[in-house]
Design a protein around this motif. Sequence first.
Motif, short mmCIF file in Angstrom:
data_model
loop_
_atom_site.label_atom_id
_atom_site.label_comp_id
_atom_site.label_asym_id
_atom_site.label_seq_id
_atom_site.Cartn_x
_atom_site.Cartn_y
_atom_site.Cartn_z
N LEU A 58 0.86 -1.18 0.00
CA LEU A 58 0.00 0.00 0.00
C LEU A 58 0.89 1.23 0.00
CD1 LEU A 58 -2.49 -1.23 2.74
CD2 LEU A 58 -2.69 -1.47 0.28
N GLU A 59 0.88 1.96 -1.09
CA GLU A 59 1.83 3.05 -1.28
C GLU A 59 1.11 4.39 -1.13
OE1 GLU A 59 5.38 4.85 -1.69
OE2 GLU A 59 4.98 2.72 -1.45
N PHE A 60 1.47 5.18 -0.09
CA PHE A 60 0.77 6.41 0.22
C PHE A 60 1.61 7.65 -0.03
CE2 PHE A 60 -1.32 3.13 2.68
CZ PHE A 60 -2.65 3.34 2.30
N GLN A 61 2.67 7.52 -0.78
CA GLN A 61 3.45 8.70 -1.14
C GLN A 61 2.69 9.54 -2.15
OE1 GLN A 61 7.91 6.78 -0.62
NE2 GLN A 61 7.12 7.19 -2.63
N THR A 62 3.01 10.83 -2.21
CA THR A 62 2.32 11.72 -3.13
C THR A 62 2.85 11.60 -4.55
OG1 THR A 62 3.84 13.52 -2.54
CG2 THR A 62 1.75 13.36 -1.33
N THR A 63 4.02 11.02 -4.71
CA THR A 63 4.59 10.82 -6.04
C THR A 63 5.09 9.38 -6.15
OG1 THR A 63 6.77 11.59 -5.32
CG2 THR A 63 5.27 13.23 -6.26
N SER A 64 5.35 8.95 -7.37
CA SER A 64 5.81 7.58 -7.57
C SER A 64 7.22 7.39 -7.04
CB SER A 64 5.75 7.21 -9.05
OG SER A 64 6.59 8.05 -9.81
N GLU A 65 7.53 6.17 -6.64
CA GLU A 65 8.83 5.81 -6.10
C GLU A 65 9.67 5.18 -7.21
OE1 GLU A 65 12.11 4.99 -4.70
OE2 GLU A 65 10.78 6.00 -3.29
N PRO A 66 10.74 5.86 -7.68
CA PRO A 66 11.51 5.34 -8.83
C PRO A 66 12.05 3.94 -8.62
CG PRO A 66 12.12 7.62 -8.35
CD PRO A 66 11.24 7.16 -7.23
N PHE A 67 12.42 3.60 -7.38
CA PHE A 67 13.04 2.30 -7.12
C PHE A 67 12.08 1.33 -6.42
CE2 PHE A 67 16.70 4.88 -8.01
CZ PHE A 67 17.57 4.01 -8.67
N MET A 68 10.79 1.49 -6.69
CA MET A 68 9.81 0.58 -6.10
C MET A 68 10.07 -0.86 -6.52
SD MET A 68 7.31 -0.22 -4.24
CE MET A 68 6.66 1.35 -3.70
N ALA A 69 10.47 -1.09 -7.78
CA ALA A 69 10.74 -2.45 -8.25
C ALA A 69 11.85 -3.10 -7.44
CB ALA A 69 11.10 -2.45 -9.73
N LEU A 70 12.84 -2.31 -7.04
CA LEU A 70 13.92 -2.84 -6.21
C LEU A 70 13.40 -3.16 -4.81
CD1 LEU A 70 16.90 -3.50 -5.76
CD2 LEU A 70 17.27 -1.08 -5.21
N ARG A 71 12.53 -2.31 -4.27
CA ARG A 71 11.95 -2.59 -2.96
C ARG A 71 11.14 -3.88 -2.99
NH1 ARG A 71 7.73 1.54 -0.31
NH2 ARG A 71 9.38 3.03 -0.81
N VAL A 72 10.36 -4.07 -4.07
CA VAL A 72 9.56 -5.29 -4.21
C VAL A 72 10.47 -6.51 -4.28
CG1 VAL A 72 7.98 -6.54 -5.72
CG2 VAL A 72 7.61 -4.11 -5.28
N LEU A 73 11.56 -6.40 -5.05
CA LEU A 73 12.51 -7.51 -5.17
C LEU A 73 13.09 -7.86 -3.80
CD1 LEU A 73 14.24 -9.46 -6.89
CD2 LEU A 73 15.88 -7.59 -7.16
N THR A 74 13.43 -6.85 -3.01
CA THR A 74 13.98 -7.09 -1.68
C THR A 74 12.98 -7.80 -0.78
OG1 THR A 74 15.37 -5.11 -1.85
CG2 THR A 74 14.98 -5.97 0.36
N TYR A 75 11.74 -7.30 -0.76
CA TYR A 75 10.72 -7.89 0.10
C TYR A 75 10.40 -9.32 -0.33
CZ TYR A 75 9.75 -3.25 2.06
OH TYR A 75 9.83 -2.05 2.70
N LEU A 76 10.31 -9.56 -1.64
CA LEU A 76 10.00 -10.90 -2.10
C LEU A 76 11.15 -11.87 -1.81
CD1 LEU A 76 7.50 -9.70 -3.35
CD2 LEU A 76 7.96 -11.01 -5.42
N SER A 77 12.37 -11.38 -1.84
CA SER A 77 13.51 -12.24 -1.48
C SER A 77 13.40 -12.67 -0.02
CB SER A 77 14.82 -11.49 -1.70
OG SER A 77 15.01 -11.20 -3.08
N LEU A 78 12.99 -11.73 0.84
CA LEU A 78 12.81 -12.07 2.25
C LEU A 78 11.67 -13.07 2.44
CD1 LEU A 78 13.23 -8.53 3.85
CD2 LEU A 78 14.83 -10.43 4.01
N LEU A 79 10.59 -12.86 1.68
CA LEU A 79 9.47 -13.79 1.76
C LEU A 79 9.89 -15.18 1.32
CD1 LEU A 79 6.51 -14.64 2.00
CD2 LEU A 79 6.13 -13.68 -0.29
N TYR A 80 10.58 -15.28 0.19
CA TYR A 80 11.01 -16.58 -0.31
C TYR A 80 12.00 -17.25 0.65
CZ TYR A 80 8.78 -16.50 -4.91
OH TYR A 80 7.87 -16.53 -5.93
#
Length: 335
Positions: free
Chosen positions: A79-101
Motif C-alpha cells: 500500500l503506497e501512500f506517497q504523493t509521487t511515484s517511487e523510482p526504485f519501487m521495483a527494487l523494494r519489491v525484489l527485496t521484500y520478495l527475497s525475504l518472503l522466499y
Amino acid sequence: MEQSGHDHSYKLLFSHPEMIADLIRGYVREPWVERVDLSTLERVSGSYVTDDLRERQGDMIWRLRWADDERWVYVYLLLEFQTTSEPFMALRVLTYLSLLYEDLRRRNELTANGLLPPVLPVVLYRGSRRWSASANVASLIESVPGGLEVYRPHLRYLLLDERRYSNQKMGKAKNLVAALFALENSRDPSDVESVLDKLIEWLQTPDQTELRRNFTVWIKRVLLPTRVSEVHFKSLDDLHEVRSMLSERVEEWTKSWEEQGRERGRQQGLQEGRQEGRQEGEALLLMHLIEKKFGAEAVETYRERVDLAQADQLLAWSERILTAGSIEEMFDPAD
C-alpha cells in the motif's frame, strides 16, 4: 512509506479477505485468476528477520490455493501512500520478495516438487500524480554490451494506480475495491451517496459487521475531512448514518466540496507545474549539451530516451557527459 490515518485505515480495509478477493477478481486481468479458489484466502505474517537479525516489515501478504490441488499462490500487497511515484519501487519489491522466499524456504513451505510458490506482487498507489516508475527491476540496472545483460534480475509488480480509475463507472456486479476507488475519486456528494447505497446493500450480513465498520471509519476519518472543512464526523458510527447526514446537508456540503476541490486542484497544479517545469528544463539543457559535444544527429537519436527519463537519470547523464568520450559511453557506460 508514510504512516498516517489513511495508511492505517487502508490496512484495516485490506485485512479482510473479501477486499483481496475483489481486488484479484476485478483488477488482475490474467488467465490464472480463473484457476484459483478465492474462498481459501488467508492472511500471512509479513514480518521477516534476515540471517543477520535485521528486521524488515512487509506490507500485507495473503495466500490462496489453486482450485484443483493443494498448492498455494501468494499475493504480496504493498500500500503506497506517497504523493509521487517511487523510482526504485521495483527494487523494494525484489527485496521484500527475497525475504518472503527465504522465509518460506526456511520453514520448508515449498511445493510438492520442492520449489518455491508463485507470488503476485501488487503495488496499490493513491498519489495525486500519475505513477511513472518502471514496474520491472531490470530497467533500473544499467544496460551494457557483450552479454552481461542476461544476468540482470527480471521481476515485475502489478501497479494499481487509483487515479487511473477516476472515470470508471460502478457496475452492477458487487466489487468492494471498485467502491473504494469510486469513493476516492468522487467529485461531489452525489457520487458518495451512490456508492454508499451499494455498500449498504452489499454489507448487510452479521459476518460483515467489522468490514462495514472499517468502511465507516475510513469515510469519516479520511474521505470526508478532505472534502468538507470545519465539520466533525465523530458521531457517525454506521454507513446508514453517513448516508443520512449527506442527504440532510447535501447543498451545504456540495458548496464546501467544490471549494475544497478547486483548492486541491490549484495546489496540485502548482506542484506538478513546478516539478514538470524543472524536469523539462533539465531535459532541454541536457539536449543542448549533447548537441554541442556530439552533434545534432546524436540529439535526434536519443531525444525520446531523454524525454522519458526521470529527474535523477537526467542528472546522472548530465554529470557523465563531462567525461564521456562518445554518446554511447554517456548513455550506456561499460563499467
